[in-house]
Design an enzyme around this catalytic site. Sequence first.
Site, PDB file in Angstrom:
ATOM      1  N   ARG A   1       0.823  -1.210   0.000  1.00 32.43           N
ATOM      2  CA  ARG A   1       0.000   0.000   0.000  1.00 32.43           C
ATOM      3  C   ARG A   1       0.860   1.264   0.000  1.00 32.43           C
ATOM      4  O   ARG A   1       0.588   2.218   0.719  1.00 32.43           O
ATOM      5  CB  ARG A   1      -1.002  -0.044   1.152  1.00 32.43           C
ATOM      6  CG  ARG A   1      -1.734  -1.377   1.118  1.00 32.43           C
ATOM      7  CD  ARG A   1      -3.008  -1.489   1.811  1.00 32.43           C
ATOM      8  NE  ARG A   1      -4.097  -0.703   1.307  1.00 32.43           N
ATOM      9  CZ  ARG A   1      -5.341  -0.886   1.712  1.00 32.43           C
ATOM     10  NH1 ARG A   1      -5.630  -1.817   2.576  1.00 32.43           N
ATOM     11  NH2 ARG A   1      -6.308  -0.157   1.259  1.00 32.43           N
TER      12      ARG A   1
ATOM     13  N   ARG B   1      -6.605  12.795  -3.916  1.00 29.89           N
ATOM     14  CA  ARG B   1      -7.833  12.062  -3.605  1.00 29.89           C
ATOM     15  C   ARG B   1      -9.014  13.014  -3.371  1.00 29.89           C
ATOM     16  O   ARG B   1     -10.167  12.675  -3.666  1.00 29.89           O
ATOM     17  CB  ARG B   1      -7.541  11.197  -2.383  1.00 29.89           C
ATOM     18  CG  ARG B   1      -8.675  10.511  -1.693  1.00 29.89           C
ATOM     19  CD  ARG B   1      -9.239   9.375  -2.504  1.00 29.89           C
ATOM     20  NE  ARG B   1     -10.333   8.790  -1.745  1.00 29.89           N
ATOM     21  CZ  ARG B   1     -11.564   9.286  -1.721  1.00 29.89           C
ATOM     22  NH1 ARG B   1     -11.863  10.338  -2.437  1.00 29.89           N
ATOM     23  NH2 ARG B   1     -12.501   8.718  -0.997  1.00 29.89           N
TER      24      ARG B   1
ATOM     25  N   TYR C   1     -16.018  -9.950   2.385  1.00 22.80           N
ATOM     26  CA  TYR C   1     -16.716  -8.661   2.210  1.00 22.80           C
ATOM     27  C   TYR C   1     -18.100  -8.866   1.609  1.00 22.80           C
ATOM     28  O   TYR C   1     -19.060  -8.197   1.974  1.00 22.80           O
ATOM     29  CB  TYR C   1     -15.884  -7.728   1.318  1.00 22.80           C
ATOM     30  CG  TYR C   1     -14.629  -7.228   2.008  1.00 22.80           C
ATOM     31  CD1 TYR C   1     -14.690  -6.185   2.922  1.00 22.80           C
ATOM     32  CD2 TYR C   1     -13.387  -7.814   1.766  1.00 22.80           C
ATOM     33  CE1 TYR C   1     -13.552  -5.729   3.565  1.00 22.80           C
ATOM     34  CE2 TYR C   1     -12.240  -7.364   2.403  1.00 22.80           C
ATOM     35  CZ  TYR C   1     -12.331  -6.318   3.308  1.00 22.80           C
ATOM     36  OH  TYR C   1     -11.210  -5.879   3.952  1.00 22.80           O
TER      37      TYR C   1
HETATM   38  O1  1CP Z   1      -0.195   0.292  -2.449  1.00 25.21           O
HETATM   39  C1  1CP Z   1      -0.963   0.977  -3.113  1.00 25.21           C
HETATM   40  O2  1CP Z   1      -0.518   1.685  -4.022  1.00 25.21           O
HETATM   41  C2  1CP Z   1      -2.409   0.996  -2.757  1.00 25.21           C
HETATM   42  C3  1CP Z   1      -3.323   0.244  -3.663  1.00 25.21           C
HETATM   43  C4  1CP Z   1      -4.337  -0.560  -2.831  1.00 25.21           C
HETATM   44  C5  1CP Z   1      -4.283  -1.946  -2.582  1.00 25.21           C
HETATM   45  C6  1CP Z   1      -3.199  -2.926  -2.985  1.00 25.21           C
HETATM   46  C7  1CP Z   1      -5.496  -0.051  -2.195  1.00 25.21           C
HETATM   47  C8  1CP Z   1      -5.930   1.346  -2.184  1.00 25.21           C
HETATM   48  N1  1CP Z   1      -6.178  -1.120  -1.634  1.00 25.21           N
HETATM   49  C9  1CP Z   1      -5.452  -2.270  -1.838  1.00 25.21           C
HETATM   50  C10 1CP Z   1      -5.810  -3.642  -1.440  1.00 25.21           C
HETATM   51  C11 1CP Z   1      -6.861  -3.866  -0.398  1.00 25.21           C
HETATM   52  N2  1CP Z   1      -8.054  -3.216  -0.223  1.00 25.21           N
HETATM   53  C12 1CP Z   1      -6.809  -4.913   0.552  1.00 25.21           C
HETATM   54  C13 1CP Z   1      -5.712  -5.955   0.597  1.00 25.21           C
HETATM   55  C14 1CP Z   1      -4.498  -5.460   1.312  1.00 25.21           C
HETATM   56  C15 1CP Z   1      -4.647  -5.364   2.809  1.00 25.21           C
HETATM   57  O3  1CP Z   1      -4.943  -6.369   3.458  1.00 25.21           O
HETATM   58  O4  1CP Z   1      -4.421  -4.249   3.300  1.00 25.21           O
HETATM   59  C16 1CP Z   1      -7.969  -4.847   1.333  1.00 25.21           C
HETATM   60  C17 1CP Z   1      -8.363  -5.747   2.496  1.00 25.21           C
HETATM   61  C18 1CP Z   1      -8.766  -3.774   0.832  1.00 25.21           C
HETATM   62  C19 1CP Z   1     -10.116  -3.359   1.290  1.00 25.21           C
HETATM   63  C20 1CP Z   1     -10.171  -1.927   1.655  1.00 25.21           C
HETATM   64  N3  1CP Z   1     -10.164  -0.924   0.725  1.00 25.21           N
HETATM   65  C21 1CP Z   1     -10.162  -1.356   2.952  1.00 25.21           C
HETATM   66  C22 1CP Z   1     -10.098  -2.132   4.274  1.00 25.21           C
HETATM   67  C23 1CP Z   1     -11.441  -2.346   4.878  1.00 25.21           C
HETATM   68  C24 1CP Z   1     -11.412  -3.277   6.091  1.00 25.21           C
HETATM   69  O5  1CP Z   1     -11.898  -4.410   5.985  1.00 25.21           O
HETATM   70  O6  1CP Z   1     -10.942  -2.876   7.165  1.00 25.21           O
HETATM   71  C25 1CP Z   1     -10.189   0.042   2.785  1.00 25.21           C
HETATM   72  C26 1CP Z   1     -10.248   1.101   3.852  1.00 25.21           C
HETATM   73  C27 1CP Z   1     -10.170   0.296   1.353  1.00 25.21           C
HETATM   74  C28 1CP Z   1     -10.119   1.624   0.649  1.00 25.21           C
HETATM   75  C29 1CP Z   1      -8.782   1.967   0.106  1.00 25.21           C
HETATM   76  N4  1CP Z   1      -8.104   1.216  -0.836  1.00 25.21           N
HETATM   77  C30 1CP Z   1      -6.908   1.810  -1.168  1.00 25.21           C
HETATM   78  C31 1CP Z   1      -6.827   3.037  -0.389  1.00 25.21           C
HETATM   79  C32 1CP Z   1      -5.700   4.025  -0.452  1.00 25.21           C
HETATM   80  C33 1CP Z   1      -8.002   3.116   0.398  1.00 25.21           C
HETATM   81  C34 1CP Z   1      -8.360   4.254   1.352  1.00 25.21           C
HETATM   82  C35 1CP Z   1      -9.566   4.989   0.870  1.00 25.21           C
HETATM   83  C36 1CP Z   1      -9.359   6.399   0.382  1.00 25.21           C
HETATM   84  O7  1CP Z   1      -8.282   6.837  -0.036  1.00 25.21           O
HETATM   85  O8  1CP Z   1     -10.362   7.143   0.404  1.00 25.21           O
END
Ligand code: 1CP
Length: 356
Positions: free
Chosen positions: A26, A39, A160
Amino acid sequence: MKLANDLFLRAFTDERLPRPPLWLLRQAGRYLPEYRASRARFPSFMDACRSKEFCAEVMLQPLARYPLDAAILFSDILTIPDAMNLGLSFGVGEGPKFASPLRDERAVSALRKPALESLQYVFDAVAHCKQALTDHVNGEVVQRIPLIGFSGSPFTLACYMIEGAGSANEFAHVRRMMFQRPDLLERVLEVNTQSVIEYLEAQAHAGANVLMIFDSWGGVLSPSQYRKYSLASITKIVAELKRRLPGIPIISFSKGANVSLAAQAQLGADALGIDWQTDLAEARASVGAKITLQGNFDPALMATDEATLRRAVHDAWSGFDPHHRYIANLGHGITPDANPELVHVLLDEIHRSANA
Ligand code: 1CP
């Protein structure tokens, strides 16, 4: 295409490297002020993901700051469930929510693999990221560093889709379904498996050099449940992708499933992600010498201080060879409270410790 820096790809071979490649789980995201500024142009997170210009812009942000050895597509694992029309939304400051979670037989039987066209925006983002990584050097087109494409694992996506929300109660509805109606969970996993195969194949065709499967929640299962409901579907995906895409390395990361590392070593992936709850030397002993390990600095370190971080990097490699089949990384995603300056320290200490 020729790569200016191929250290990351060489970590999937038997070659001894001068130092391990490094990237951060991430690496684009909320700990970077420039990410938060970009964003802010979009009302919702999924709208941002639908803009290939945004995806490439924020994919490049960590690379402008740090000499990292791999780039990762900017997207999310929830794109597939979103394309299944389960009503995904992200509330402000909250995790994901699904308006129509899969809670009964009717909903599960209606579930279909999404048409790939509904995910075309992701493949466009891959191609755009790839282009943003290329330079013209002496009339030759050269890619700076490899690009990683990714997907959630079938089980993690099912978490999910069935729970309808994030991890707050460790996916109690999913575990309940697993006990009471394993046939329903298995059907969801089968649809997800076929979807992930097509999705990752299309990302490779769009330009991804390496593919990674995030099994963020496999660790909520017992070892035998994990093998049956998570590892089995990842194994199917890897077997099929190895047939369709020979030569594309695949990384599988089951967070919280270190007790099952020996079983993971059999799944056919080139590399395994390791979270911070195991020692690298023990992980190496469990998987043998032919599998690349990726990890596993505790993300909490990125909100500590320079001396603490340097000591931790040094200690992490005790009894472990960081020059062979190893990719330095965090043991899970970098958190929004991380100090961006400490990433420089992490890089510096990795370079130093590898030369010590
Ligand atoms: O590294 C990068 O460049 C980021 C790209 C990326 C990746 C690889 C994002 C952006 N999300 C992910 C994968 C992801 N998303 C996973 C697998 C990795 C891990 O375990 O951390 C998971 C579980 C998610 C689901 C997800 N998406 C969550 C978690 C929810 C929970 O269950 O607690 C959240 C908060 C998101 C939103 C998200 N995705 C990515 C970002 C930067 C964000 C934040 C939202 C925003 O910027 O508004």
